[in-house]
Structures are given as structure tokens and as C-alpha cells.
Write an enzyme that holds these catalytic residues in place. Structure first.
Site, short mmCIF file in Angstrom:
data_model
loop_
_atom_site.label_atom_id
_atom_site.label_comp_id
_atom_site.label_asym_id
_atom_site.label_seq_id
_atom_site.Cartn_x
_atom_site.Cartn_y
_atom_site.Cartn_z
N GLU A 90 67.97 -174.59 40.64
CA GLU A 90 68.27 -173.74 39.50
C GLU A 90 67.02 -172.96 39.11
O GLU A 90 65.97 -173.53 38.86
CB GLU A 90 68.75 -174.59 38.31
CG GLU A 90 69.16 -173.75 37.12
CD GLU A 90 69.70 -174.58 35.96
OE1 GLU A 90 70.65 -174.13 35.31
OE2 GLU A 90 69.14 -175.68 35.72
N GLU A 118 74.96 -182.21 29.08
CA GLU A 118 75.37 -180.94 29.71
C GLU A 118 74.11 -180.37 30.32
O GLU A 118 73.20 -179.94 29.62
CB GLU A 118 75.98 -180.00 28.67
CG GLU A 118 76.74 -178.83 29.29
CD GLU A 118 75.88 -177.59 29.45
OE1 GLU A 118 75.43 -177.33 30.60
OE2 GLU A 118 75.66 -176.89 28.45
N TRP A 121 66.92 -173.47 24.29
CA TRP A 121 66.55 -172.21 23.65
C TRP A 121 67.41 -171.03 24.08
O TRP A 121 67.36 -169.98 23.46
CB TRP A 121 65.09 -171.88 23.96
CG TRP A 121 64.68 -172.08 25.38
CD1 TRP A 121 64.01 -173.15 25.90
CD2 TRP A 121 64.93 -171.22 26.51
NE1 TRP A 121 63.83 -173.02 27.25
CE2 TRP A 121 64.38 -171.83 27.65
CE3 TRP A 121 65.56 -169.97 26.65
CZ2 TRP A 121 64.44 -171.26 28.91
CZ3 TRP A 121 65.62 -169.40 27.91
CH2 TRP A 121 65.08 -170.04 29.03
N LYS A 160 67.61 -181.59 16.96
CA LYS A 160 66.27 -181.16 17.40
C LYS A 160 66.42 -179.93 18.29
O LYS A 160 66.86 -180.02 19.44
CB LYS A 160 65.53 -182.25 18.17
CG LYS A 160 64.03 -181.95 18.28
CD LYS A 160 63.38 -182.51 19.52
CE LYS A 160 63.52 -181.64 20.72
NZ LYS A 160 62.77 -180.34 20.66
N TYR A 200 66.00 -193.58 27.94
CA TYR A 200 65.77 -193.91 26.53
C TYR A 200 66.90 -194.79 25.98
O TYR A 200 66.64 -195.74 25.23
CB TYR A 200 65.66 -192.64 25.69
CG TYR A 200 64.55 -191.69 26.06
CD1 TYR A 200 63.38 -192.15 26.68
CD2 TYR A 200 64.66 -190.33 25.78
CE1 TYR A 200 62.37 -191.27 27.02
CE2 TYR A 200 63.65 -189.44 26.11
CZ TYR A 200 62.51 -189.91 26.73
OH TYR A 200 61.51 -189.03 27.07
N SER A 233 67.91 -179.45 30.99
CA SER A 233 67.72 -179.64 32.42
C SER A 233 68.16 -181.04 32.86
O SER A 233 68.17 -182.00 32.08
CB SER A 233 66.26 -179.43 32.79
OG SER A 233 65.47 -180.51 32.33
N CYS A 253 72.97 -171.87 32.16
CA CYS A 253 73.29 -172.94 33.11
C CYS A 253 74.49 -172.59 33.97
O CYS A 253 74.63 -173.08 35.09
CB CYS A 253 73.51 -174.25 32.37
SG CYS A 253 74.66 -174.12 30.99
#
Length: 496
Positions: free
Chosen positions: A400, A266, A166, A190, A254, A244, A301
Site C-alpha cells: 500500500e 479497518e 488523518w 483519539k 494491547y 495501517s 485505503c
């Protein structure tokens, strides 16, 4: 940014019409159920209700992308035609720039000036750059024996699942979508559940630009549901994720549990920013350090969240950073004069405040900030925050935070600075301030980071790759190297 007043942005916000429908197979799909609310961090008000995607919606989007790749025209178009489609997307982004900037500012709290001047500029440039690159790729014909012909061709990898966060909802979507489309892939995007509206508009603009149905699909939904379904889907060939490190690990699982799809990550960062006594301009170095951590509310980030300063100049630099933090204008994201807007939401603000509380408990010295502010607005605002006296073992120096919180650490020599800089599980970016050319080269090589900025921070353009080392991920966004993620190399050996 055009000369639009605060009052005019407020007026436009009231009349903004947004659709929360998925965009699948070239059309809007409202989905079933009541959906979920997108709450604006600006004032805590519901901005829109959007369709809440699950396994069924992801299945439909992936099926559309699969048909478009296996039987549709997109992978078979001349690369120049794909490039022209990307250029049309860029033109439409430019045409709708103000609307998109307003949407981003409302959905994630970014100051409108930054949304218009920085985020939209980056997104538009990305689609234009890859549109121009699309027909510049070359295959290979290695020299072999006289009676053979060897060909090495670059082919599109297939259906790409792209999951983006976001904090830069349109820029980071562009960094995934544009090179994937240029390579001839089809995409299921997504966006974050916190900021889906700008990505949904991107999907509609892509269809308006002439992309065939199914080439770019956008599905809303929660990460543990829609993101997981995309990561596990056997018809997804490549997964590109920004977010994250913890969630990145899930996507690797997955892939292992499904079809061994390639996963490009990333991830997080805890970037060091090293200021040496011979920095060419200490005031500029301090001002840039403050800008870097407070830009985008620290929700980056690459944010230089660890300021490493030589002990001989530590007080001077820290005082300059603290002074700038106190001067920074925190306010309504729709006010063009605002320098720092709202954090993305209540849950995230609470996490950042927890880190501040832990820093105090561990003995770091709070120099300024640390408190929630503008509480009467209903929004999620936090004062720019600076700690010094930070020990390398403190959580402030290791984890972080993803907020406007700076940790200042002192060092006595260059070897110690490099050790402190590399004493992290992350390796996304780093900064270095020095006038010595040899030091600049030697330290840049010693730093374990995907990008090192010397005498600047957050600079670059589409010609250079971006990505991390260690637990900051793998693969690269931006530049021609991004296409490596979305293409396969095929060898054809011909006996003459």
C-alpha cells in the site's frame, strides 16, 4: 459548495481561530508542556499548537467516560433522546460546515471543494442517519416452551476507544462515534496527530449539542504514546481503529496484554480495479479509474491502486488514464478549482517518493508524474503518477502506497484477472467493469474483498456496511451492522 472564491477562503484562513486543547469530561483541558505543532501541508506553516496527550490525559478521559457510562444518564436515556442529541450534533456540523471544511483542508491538504462537498456531507449524514436509527433497534423474544419466556436484549458495550487517521478525519470519526453513541456507549476519541483540530471541534460541538460530560472525550497525542495508552487501558471495553495494518497488529497485542477488550479494525488496502473488454463505457471506466486513484491525493485505503486491464484494451485504457492524470489540476487546497491538493506531510511524501523510486528500479515504466511539484509554496505536492508494465511481484503491485500512484497490470483471461486481484494480503475493496450480468455476479463472488463496485467506484451510502477481509481488518462501519461492534447480547430466561 457555496460560491466562495479562492481569495475569500484565504481571508478566512488568516482569521481562523483553532483550539488545540483536549476535550475531556465536557470541558477543554489545555494539558501541560508546550504541546506540538500541527503543520499545514498546504504551505509548511504551523497551523496551531495542540496539547500533547500521554498516559495521564488518556487516564483522565477514560475515567470521565467510565463515570458517564456507569453512573451517568446517557446509557439510561430513552433511545429516542439519544437520537435527538445526535441530530443536534448533525445540525451544528451543518451550521459550522464551512469552518470545519476549512480546518480539514488546512490540516491535511484536502481540496476545499472535497472537504465541503464530500467529507462534511458524509459526516453530517452519518450523525443524522444514526440519530434516526437510535430508537429503531429491536430486541428478541424467541419462541420456547409454553412455561418459559426467553428475552434477548441488546445492551451498550461500555467505554469505546476510537482511534482514527488523518485522511478523512471527520468522516471516519463519525463512522465510529455516531453508532457508539446511538448504542448508549461513551467514547474516547483519539484523532491522528496530523489532523486533530477538526476532531477537537467535533467534541466541543457534541457538548454544545447537550451530550452529558464524559460521553464524548477527545484526546490528542502521538499513536505510540496516547494510542498505546488507550489500547492498554483496562477500563476501555471496545477499541475501534482505522489505520495501517501494522498499527492494527499493535492494538490486538494491547488487548491481549490488558483486558481482552474487543478490537475492531479497518486497515489497509491494495484494491484491484478490473476492466474487461465488454465494459459498458471504456472512457468512463478509464476516467473513473483515474479519479479513484487521484481523489484525496490517493490517500485512501480503498484507492484503486492496481488497475487490471485486459491486454486487448490495455493501451487504450492506459492512454486515457495518463491523459487524465496530465490534465489534473494540482494546486492550493483553498482554491475551489483545485482537483488534487497536498499530501499530508513531508514524512509521508518521502515514503511515497521511495515507492516511486523502487518502482523505477524494479523495471516498471513511468508513464507520467513521479516528481514533487509546487516546491515554491513550501507545501507537500506530488504529480499524479502512473506506471504500466508492472509485474505482480513488484512492490508497486504488493504494498500500500497511500498516495497518487497507479500501477497498471495486464491480463489475458478472466481467471487470470481474478488471480491477480486476489494476489494480495489485503481484502478491502475491488472494482469490476463488465456488461455481462453473469460475469458481474461470478467475479464479485470470487473476489476476496469487503466491497465490490460494479461499473462504478467509491459509491454507496449509510445503508450498506463497509469493512475488509484478510489483513484489511474485521467488523463493519456504516449501516445497522456497525451497532454490532458497540453492543452486547444478553439472554434472560424466565421460568413462568
Amino acid at each position: 459548495m457555496p460560491d466562495v472564491t479562492h481569495e475569500e477562503w484565504l481571508r478566512r484562513a488568516k482569521s481562523l481561530e483553532v483550539s488545540g486543547a483536549h476535550h475531556i469530561d465536557g470541558a477543554d483541558e489545555p494539558g501541560g508542556g508546550a504541546g506540538y505543532a500541527v503543520v499545514s501541508p498546504r504551505d509548511g506553516q504551523v497551523l496551531a499548537r495542540v496539547a500533547d496527550g500521554g498516559v495521564a490525559e488518556v487516564d483522565a478521559a477514560v475515567a470521565a467516560a467510565r463515570r458517564a457510562f456507569d453512573a451517568g444518564p446517557w446509557p439510561r436515556l430513552a433511545p429516542a433522546e439519544r437520537g435527538r442529541a445526535l441530530l443536534r450534533i448533525a445540525d451544528l456540523l451543518e451550521e459550522r460546515r464551512a469552518e470545519l471544511a476549512l480546518t480539514i483542508s488546512l490540516e491535511m491538504g484536502k481540496p476545499i471543494t472535497d472537504a465541503y462537498d464530500i467529507e462534511l456531507r458524509a459526516a453530517i449524514t452519518t450523525f443524522r442517519w444514526y440519530g434516526q436509527l437510535a430508537d429503531k433497534l429491536t430486541d428478541e423474544s424467541p419462541h420456547t416452551a409454553p412455561d418459559t419466556l426467553a428475552l434477548v436484549t441488546r445492551e451498550p458495550a461500555g467505554v469505546v476507544g476510537a482511534v482514527v487517521p488523518w485522511n478523512f478525519p471527520l468522516t471516519l470519526a463519525g463512522w465510529k462515534v455516531a453508532p457508539a453513541l446511538a448504542a448508549g456507549c461513551t467514547v474516547v476519541l483519539k484523532p491522528s496527530e496530523n489532523s486533530p483540530l477538526s476532531a477537537l471541534l467535533l467534541g466541543r460541538l457534541a457538548t454544545e449539542a447537550g451530550l452529558p460530560p464524559g460521553v464524548l472525550n477527545v484526546v490528542n497525542g502521538d499513536g505510540p504514546v496516547a494510542g498505546r495508552a488507550l489500547g492498554l487501558h483496562p477500563d476501555v471495553d471496545v477499541l475501534a481503529f482505522t489505520g495501517s495494518t501494522a498499527v492494527g497488529r499493535h492494538f490486538l497485542h494491547y488487548a491481549a496484554d490488558s483486558n481482552l477488550k474487543r478490537v475492531w479494525l479497518e486497515l489497509g488496502g491494495k484494491s484491484p480495479n478490473i476492466i474487461l473488454p465488454d465494459a459498458p463505457d471504456l472512457e468512463r471506466a478509464a476516467a473513473t479509474a483515474a479519479w479513484g486513484i487521484f481523489f484525496n491525493q490517493g490517500e485512501m485505503c480503498t484507492a484503486p491502486s492496481r488497475l487490471l486491464v485486459h491486454s486487448s484494451i490495455g493501451d487504450r485504457v492506459t492512454e486515457a488514464v495518463v491523459r487524465r492524470a496530465r490534465e489534473l489540476r494540482v494546486g492550493d487546497p483553498l482554491d475551489p478549482a483545485t482537483e488534487m491538493g497536498a499530501l499530508v506531510g513531508e514524512a509521508h511524501l518521502s515514503r511515497v517518493q521511495d515507492h516511486i523510486g523502487t518502482g523505477l528500479a524494479e523495471g516498471a515504466r513511468l508513464r507520467t508524474g513521479g516528481e514533487r511539484t509546487l516546491t515554491d509554496t513550501g507545501g507537500t505536492y506530488l504529480e499524479p503518477t502512473v506506471f504500466d508494465g508492472v509485474d505482480p511481484g513488484m512492490r508497486l503491485a504488493r504494498e500500500e502506497i497511500f498516495g497518487p500512484v497507479l500501477s497498471v497490470l495486464a491480463f489475458d483471461d478472466l481467471d487470470e484477472a481474478v488471480r491477480l486481484a486476489n494476489a494480495t494480503e489485503y481484502g478491502l475493496a475491488a472494482g469490476l467493469w463488465t456488461s455481462d450480468l453473469s460475469t458481474a455476479h461470478q467475479v464479485s463472488r470470487a473476489l476476496k474483498a469487503g466491497t465490490v463496485w460494479v461499473n462504478c467506484y467509491e459509491e454507496g451510502d449509510l445503508t450498506v456496511p463497509f469493512g475488509g477481509m484478510k489483513q484489511s481488518g474485521n467488523g463493519r462501519d456504516k449501516s445497522g451492522h456497525a451497532l454490532e461492534k458497540y453492543t452486547e447480547l444478553k439472554t434472560t430466561w424466565i421460568q413462568l
